[in-house]
Design an enzyme around this catalytic site. Structure first.
Site, mmCIF file in Angstrom:
data_model
loop_
_atom_site.group_PDB
_atom_site.id
_atom_site.type_symbol
_atom_site.label_atom_id
_atom_site.label_comp_id
_atom_site.label_asym_id
_atom_site.label_seq_id
_atom_site.Cartn_x
_atom_site.Cartn_y
_atom_site.Cartn_z
ATOM 1 C CE1 TYR A 1 -1.503 -4.311 4.329
ATOM 2 C CE2 TYR A 1 1.094 -4.857 3.859
ATOM 3 C CZ TYR A 1 -0.037 -3.602 3.881
ATOM 4 O OH TYR A 1 -0.036 -2.586 3.288
ATOM 5 C CG LEU B 1 2.052 -0.420 -11.957
ATOM 6 C CD1 LEU B 1 1.988 -1.799 -12.754
ATOM 7 C CD2 LEU B 1 2.665 0.608 -12.686
ATOM 8 C CG LEU C 1 -6.709 2.157 -14.920
ATOM 9 C CD1 LEU C 1 -7.600 0.913 -15.593
ATOM 10 C CD2 LEU C 1 -7.214 3.229 -14.562
#
Length: 323
Positions: A53, A213, A217
């Site tokens: 990351y 989520l 959406l």
């Protein structure tokens, strides 16, 4: 905050897990530090990250941000159950990725340096490595455990039979093996109900859902578009059109219940078997604050049944598609 055991272990973690993937690429470091402080203020002790990351040009930056936050003291590291991951390529040379014993050793040491800590609570395999035998993987992990560099092992994006392979190899060695599986799981995408969740339940593995989520959406997208708050293009617009009828019914149900759609999606996950803690990945403080409400929501059976009607799930395989 509510707490639960991580899989079959004695380790207690919060029912929400703070995802840090946005820290660096989208969330400036000072804001990331404030969000992590807010997590502790709200008794979220479970943080998830990965060695890759930070963005394609700065892999490892997110771990560095967390490490500098730990370095400010105040018991931040001691109060955190820290999970990171290994698998992705961290450089162009061979053996700078995947799950070979060599990369596990090097990648773990590099993560510890960036994180400014001497151990990781949960070390997760970010993807299955089909070219490395489990005997090699578990031997490398056992050495790291003996050195005090990690405590528990988890997987991410594994199929059900990959979990079985890993656990049976660990069992032959008399080793604990996997204690968690991080999977894509939400109301829209429920494929892991076929085999991953049954495998996790069988072996006592906690499910840590990512993208709860479904990329926003399930966060009230129809209302936001209608009110002009959000504009959709490309794949996002296509996804909304594909699920428009379901999403409209879902947002109507959330309104009837008096909940925000995103809170309802998280609450539904907290009611599912084997789920330990959904990962919330806020970019800004307001998104973090909103997610906290989900833990307080109790859904009755009628509501759970209605959500199954809107977003049909799966039975355990093979009953889902055969007798």
């Amino acid at each position: 905050m509510q707490f639960t055991q991580l899989g079959r272990t004695g380790l207690k973690v919060s029912r929400l897990c703070l995802g840090t993937m946005n820290f660096g690429p989208q969330t400036p470091e000072p804001d990331a530090h404030r969000i992590m402080d807010s997590a502790h203020d709200n008794e979220i002790n479970f943080f998830d990250t990965a060695n890759g990351y930070g963005g394609p040009d700065h892999r490892g930056r997110t771990e560095e941000i967390i490490g500098r936050w730990f370095a400010t003291g105040g018991g931040r590291r001691e109060r955190t159950v820290l999970a990171t991951k290994v698998y992705g390529d961290m450089g162009p040379w061979p053996n700078e990725g995947k799950l070979s014993a060599l990369n596990i050793r090097r990648a773990l040491d590099a993560s510890l340096k960036r994180l400014q800590t001497d151990y990781v609570d949960l070390y997760q395999f970010h993807h299955i490595d089909r070219n490395t035998p489990w005997e090699e993987i578990w031997q490398a992990v056992e050495v790291a455990v003996q050195q005090g560099k990690l405590l528990y092992s988890g997987s991410s994006n594994f199929a059900g039979w990959h979990i079985t392979q890993a656990q049976e190899a660990a069992n032959r060695r008399g080793y604990l093996g996997l204690v968690s599986e991080q999977s894509l799981y939400n109301l829209v995408q429920r494929s892991i109900e076929l085999e991953v969740i049954p495998a996790a339940q069988h072996y006592g593995i906690g499910i840590i859902p990512w993208s709860p989520l479904h990329g926003g959406l399930l966060g009230g997208v129809i209302k936001k578009v209608n009110e002009g708050v959000r504009r959709l293009e490309g794949r996002a617009a296509q996804a909304v059109e594909e699920h428009r009828e379901q999403l409209t019914a879902y947002e109507d149900l959330a309104a009837q219940l008096g909940h925000e759609p995103g809170d309802l999606a998280l609450a539904w996950l907290l009611h599912q078997p084997a789920v330990t803690a959904p990962i919330i990945g806020p970019r800004i403080q307001e998104q973090f604050d909103g997610a906290l409400r989900a833990v307080e929501i109790t859904l009755d059976q009628a509501t759970l049944d209605r959500l199954d009607e809107i977003f049909p799930g799966h039975k355990t395989a093979p009953e889902d598609y055969a007798w």
